[in-house]
Design an enzyme around this catalytic site. Structure first.
Site, mmCIF file in Angstrom:
data_model
loop_
_atom_site.group_PDB
_atom_site.id
_atom_site.type_symbol
_atom_site.label_atom_id
_atom_site.label_comp_id
_atom_site.label_asym_id
_atom_site.label_seq_id
_atom_site.Cartn_x
_atom_site.Cartn_y
_atom_site.Cartn_z
ATOM 1 N N CYS A 104 4.697 10.981 52.206
ATOM 2 C CA CYS A 104 3.807 9.837 52.406
ATOM 3 C C CYS A 104 2.688 9.953 51.373
ATOM 4 O O CYS A 104 2.183 11.040 51.111
ATOM 5 C CB CYS A 104 3.225 9.891 53.812
ATOM 6 N N LYS B 108 36.258 50.984 65.363
ATOM 7 C CA LYS B 108 36.614 52.041 64.401
ATOM 8 C C LYS B 108 37.195 53.250 65.123
ATOM 9 O O LYS B 108 36.722 53.617 66.201
ATOM 10 C CB LYS B 108 35.352 52.497 63.650
ATOM 11 N N CYS C 187 5.891 4.913 55.179
ATOM 12 C CA CYS C 187 5.706 5.990 56.150
ATOM 13 C C CYS C 187 5.727 5.415 57.568
ATOM 14 O O CYS C 187 5.007 4.460 57.844
ATOM 15 C CB CYS C 187 4.378 6.692 55.871
ATOM 16 N N SER D 189 36.369 46.822 52.735
ATOM 17 C CA SER D 189 36.086 45.675 53.605
ATOM 18 C C SER D 189 36.923 45.864 54.875
ATOM 19 O O SER D 189 37.437 46.949 55.122
ATOM 20 C CB SER D 189 36.389 44.364 52.902
ATOM 21 N N LEU D 190 37.061 44.840 55.668
ATOM 22 C CA LEU D 190 37.730 45.005 56.958
ATOM 23 C C LEU D 190 38.756 43.915 57.189
ATOM 24 O O LEU D 190 38.527 42.755 56.846
ATOM 25 C CB LEU D 190 36.699 44.925 58.098
ATOM 26 N N ASP E 87 -3.687 51.778 59.381
ATOM 27 C CA ASP E 87 -4.352 51.483 58.107
ATOM 28 C C ASP E 87 -5.300 52.612 57.704
ATOM 29 O O ASP E 87 -5.412 52.949 56.528
ATOM 30 C CB ASP E 87 -5.134 50.165 58.199
ATOM 31 N N LYS F 17 28.962 43.546 64.679
ATOM 32 C CA LYS F 17 29.125 43.260 63.250
ATOM 33 C C LYS F 17 27.935 42.403 62.819
ATOM 34 O O LYS F 17 27.791 41.257 63.248
ATOM 35 C CB LYS F 17 30.444 42.533 63.005
ATOM 36 N N ALA G 255 -4.861 49.126 63.018
ATOM 37 C CA ALA G 255 -6.088 49.628 62.391
ATOM 38 C C ALA G 255 -6.007 51.142 62.222
ATOM 39 O O ALA G 255 -6.407 51.690 61.190
ATOM 40 C CB ALA G 255 -7.308 49.256 63.226
HETATM 41 S S1 IVH Z 1 32.284 49.005 58.550
HETATM 42 C C1 IVH Z 1 35.428 50.751 56.283
HETATM 43 N N1 IVH Z 1 30.576 48.238 60.393
HETATM 44 O O1 IVH Z 1 31.349 43.550 57.490
HETATM 45 C C2 IVH Z 1 34.295 50.176 56.985
HETATM 46 N N2 IVH Z 1 30.951 46.805 58.541
HETATM 47 O O2 IVH Z 1 33.892 42.367 56.908
HETATM 48 C C3 IVH Z 1 33.724 49.014 56.306
HETATM 49 N N3 IVH Z 1 29.602 44.771 58.556
HETATM 50 O O3 IVH Z 1 31.507 44.696 54.158
HETATM 51 C C4 IVH Z 1 32.582 48.400 56.951
HETATM 52 N N4 IVH Z 1 28.545 45.170 60.429
HETATM 53 O O4 IVH Z 1 29.186 44.194 55.176
HETATM 54 C C5 IVH Z 1 31.171 47.933 59.231
HETATM 55 N N5 IVH Z 1 29.061 47.691 62.076
HETATM 56 C C6 IVH Z 1 29.666 47.401 60.920
HETATM 57 C C7 IVH Z 1 29.379 46.203 60.218
HETATM 58 C C8 IVH Z 1 30.064 45.946 59.025
HETATM 59 C C9 IVH Z 1 28.685 44.340 59.424
HETATM 60 C C10 IVH Z 1 30.040 44.035 57.342
HETATM 61 C C11 IVH Z 1 30.056 44.856 56.079
HETATM 62 C C12 IVH Z 1 31.461 44.781 55.559
HETATM 63 C C13 IVH Z 1 31.957 43.534 56.229
HETATM 64 C C14 IVH Z 1 33.462 43.556 56.360
#
Ligand code: IVH
Length: 698
Positions: A429, A293, A411, A85-86, A40, A119, A37
């Site tokens: 039903c 990382k 039913c 991507s990874l 708001d 992740k 509230a």
């Molecule tokens: S790092 C170069 N960190 O996983 C770094 N990705 O399998 C690229 N994802 O496309 C991504 N949690 O959509 C990173 N803590 C995280 C993540 C993450 C989820 C996803 C993301 C990426 C995919 C790769």
């Protein structure tokens, strides 16, 4: 600048800061310091000031989250730097091999610090901030080119529209925030429940639901889906260490990967992953692994990438948890709207920390497509890690004694015929009096979001039903004290309280009553639109499909369902009895000013207005007693036209309907002190409705 204006703008700017701070506490930290509230009230004051000085509203004002237009398609955006991507690892050995590769790519003897992050199972997005303001958001796409989803991303409340830069610190000219848009598990379950009731296909998991919600052409739909966002990296504008970038993102107001940690070496990273594996099931969202990382950005740069995978990061993937068990039987559950749902009865089995003995089979199509038979050995997992689901049948284990299953033609609760409507996966039903419907319907009728009868939850409803005291909602209002005190666990005081609560509920506004009736496709929001438009049960009951479907946000399917409901003698009888028992059949308009220029007028909104989004403007008009419709006819009193108003404006001009612009609309609206409250927190609105705290509009 005159003094009054200067003061107003100053106050508005302070309010925006204050509101942003509270949104951060609420949506990012999950630790609100003020009540809804109070929030708001701040929002309303800001809206009031912005209405008075519409030319001075910045695009990142908290009032401007849901404002984007419905777009015919998404345009393509080239990312400033690709979204990588990874590579994957599935074991400790593969993580050790990753570590060895990292070291061999760096000068001899380099120390490597890593960052551990969960992740998140959602979809990657890039958010571009120019001079501190969110200017563009894009999906990952193929990594090079994604889709522009800015209007939708703006509706995600945990994403700041403006970076929270500390006093005295420099606002970055450019920042490219990378992260994951996801749907929390509770939101996913609720969305699927609604879809199932509406006979729509359910989403398979929260990731698909998040992707589907982000790719909606209408940002209002996205806004209703309760998406959230975790930031996990920075494209342009990073710090010299990844952990420092995450800390910076947190300071700027983002939710960053929860539980991220800097670790000294790969063994510490592996230990972190083990800890995380044990607790990830208890999180509010799905995770499918962990990401490791290299922390130092100069080392990341030396390592570079192979193709689309950086050499400095890796995803550790948890094996999808599955279990094999026997499907002993298939039972049918009948829900409030009469939908028959087949459920598998399983030999209990352990899966991701819980014992599973039931799994949903959704509908007949699902059973057929997987060729599931009673007696089969099946492999189950948890869809979206929450709902147990049958993945497939182990056909090699069939003995020949398995039995095919067909949805019953009758039913199981009442024996009436069942039917499958065109285009729906669900079987229902056909008995409007089906006891299952009755029970579930009664529970819904009394529930908090509906008639809000305190002390009348499922247990009491079941007791009343089992003792033959009620069979439909009207019977609740005929209960007398001795009937209640004769029930188990019902003392003198509880009986009095219950009777009071029942009597009190007679005063509920028409929108709640309409929602409580459980008309198919009529949720709380639609009920409110209907109540506001028609004002009384009588008028609604007399309405034709076309008139209902002409209400903005109500389509022909809903309109059809409402008309069908009120065409049934059983339903008409129920309404008659409720009326005789003294239930309020009107949308209370006691405080409405009948002299207001918009009172009772039929209005159409078209085009883009300079400051108000359409939904807000419509609510403002409805709140002073206007009826808002979607198409222009001779009956239309006003057309409020913004920029790029198309055929509706032309038609209004042809018919000689009064056309006004936003400024005129606001002037007329303010003439009789029309106070417009716009709940800018749709997520919250839903939560409030659930808690029964939803405020009546009048
Ligand atoms: S790092 C170069 N960190 O996983 C770094 N990705 O399998 C690229 N994802 O496309 C991504 N949690 O959509 C990173 N803590 C995280 C993540 C993450 C989820 C996803 C993301 C990426 C995919 C790769």
């Amino acid at each position: 600048m005159d003094l009054e204006r200067a003061q107003a703008l100053d106050e508005a700017q302070k309010l925006r800061r204050e509101i942003r701070h509270h949104e951060f506490l609420y949506y990012v930290l999950d630790a609100p310091e003020i009540t809804d509230a109070e929030y708001d009230a701040l929002m309303r004051r800001l809206q009031e000031l912005e209405r008075a000085y519409p030319d001075d509203v910045p695009p990142d004002s908290p009032t401007r989250r849901v404002g984007g237009k419905v777009s015919p398609e998404f345009t393509e955006v080239r990312h400033m730097t690709p979204l990588l991507s990874l590579g994957n690892a599935f074991s400790d050995e593969e993580l050790a091999a990753f570590d060895a590769r990292v070291k061999s790519g760096l000068p001899e003897g380099s120390e490597v610090e890593y960052v551990f992050e969960p992740k998140i199972d959602g979809l990657a997005c890039s958010l571009i901030y120019e001079n501190g303001r969110l200017v563009r958001a894009a999906t990952r796409g193929d990594g090079e080119v994604g889709e522009n989803v800015t209007a939708n991303v703006r509706t995600i409340r945990s994403i700041p529209l403006t970076l929270n830069v500390k006093e005295g610190e420099e606002v970055p000219e450019l920042l490219d925030v990378r992260g994951e848009v996801y749907m929390p598990r509770h939101a996913f379950m609720k969305l699927n429940e609604q879809r199932s009731e509406a006979g729509e296909n359910e989403f398979a998991n929260p990731r698909n639901a998040a992707a589907g919600s982000l790719r909606q052409l209408d940002p209002k739909v996205t806004a209703s889906r309760q998406l959230s966002f975790f930031a996990y990296g920075v494209g342009a504008g990073h710090k010299d260490k990844h952990s420092a970038s995450l800390a910076m993102l947190h300071d700027y107001g983002f939710k960053v990967s929860e539980g991220y940690a800097v670790v000294k070496n790969i063994n510490e990273a592996i230990a972190k992953i083990k800890d995380f594996a044990a607790k990830r099931q208890s999180l509010a969202y799905d995770t499918d692994g962990a990401v490791i990382k290299v922390n130092a950005v100069y080392q990341q740069n030396i390592l570079g990438a192979t193709g689309k995978d950086p050499r400095w990061a890796i995803a550790f993937k948890f094996p999808p948890e599955q279990a094999e068990t026997k499907l002993e039987d298939i039972i049918i559950q009948v829900g409030r709207t009469g939908v028959l749902t087949p459920t598998a009865v399983l030999t209990p089995v352990k899966l991701s920390g819980s014992t599973i003995s039931r799994a949903t089979l959704h509908n007949e199509d699902f059973i057929r497509s997987k060729d599931i038979r009673i007696g089969d050995t099946v492999v189950i997992n948890k869809a979206g890690e929450i709902i147990p689901e049958v993945l497939h049948v182990v056909k090699e284990k069939r003995t020949g004694a398995e039995q095919e299953f067909f949805m019953p033609a009758e039913c199981p609760e009442c024996g009436w015929k069942t039917e499958r409507l065109n285009g729906e996966a669900a079987i229902r039903c056909t008995n409007p009096h089906c006891p299952a419907l009755g029970r579930e319907g009664l529970i819904h009728f009394a529930s908090k979001g509906a008639m809000d009868i305190d002390g009348c939850g499922p247990a009491v409803i079941n007791q009343l039903l089992d003792n033959g005291l009620i069979s439909d909602p009207a019977d609740l209002y005929l209960l007398v004290k001795p009937q209640l005190t004769a029930l188990e666990r019902m003392g003198d005081k509880s009986a009095d309280n219950l009777l009071n609560a029942i009597a009190e509920s007679k005063k509920q506004n028409l929108d709640r009553l309409l929602f409580a009736l459980g008309i198919r496709h009529v949720g709380a929001k639609v009920a409110r639109l209907l109540a506001l438009h028609f004002g009384s049960m009588e008028k609604l009951m007399a309405a034709e499909t076309d008139e209902i479907a002409a209400i903005e946000d109500i389509g022909p399917k809903i309109a059809e369902s409402v008309v069908t409901y009120f065409a049934s003698p059983v339903n008409i009888d129920l309404i008659e009895r409720l009326k005789e028992l003294g239930l309020n059949m009107e949308m209370e308009a006691a405080e409405l000013d009948t002299a207001h220029p918009f009172y009772g007028k039929t209005m159409v909104f078209t085009g883009t207005m300079p400051t108000l989004d359409r939904a807000t403007a419509q609510t403002m008009a409805q709140q002073v007693g206007a009826k808002v419709t979607g198409s222009v006819s001779k009956k239309t009193d006003y057309v409020v036209a913004g920029a790029e108003a198309g055929s509706k404006l032309t038609k209004a001009q042809q018919l000689g309907v009064t056309v006004i612009d936003e400024a005129e609309f606001l002037r007329l609206l303010g003439e009789h002190g029309g106070e417009a409250g716009n709940d800018a927190r749709p997520e919250n609105e839903a939560a409030k409705a659930e808690q029964g705290e939803e405020q009546s509009l009048f």
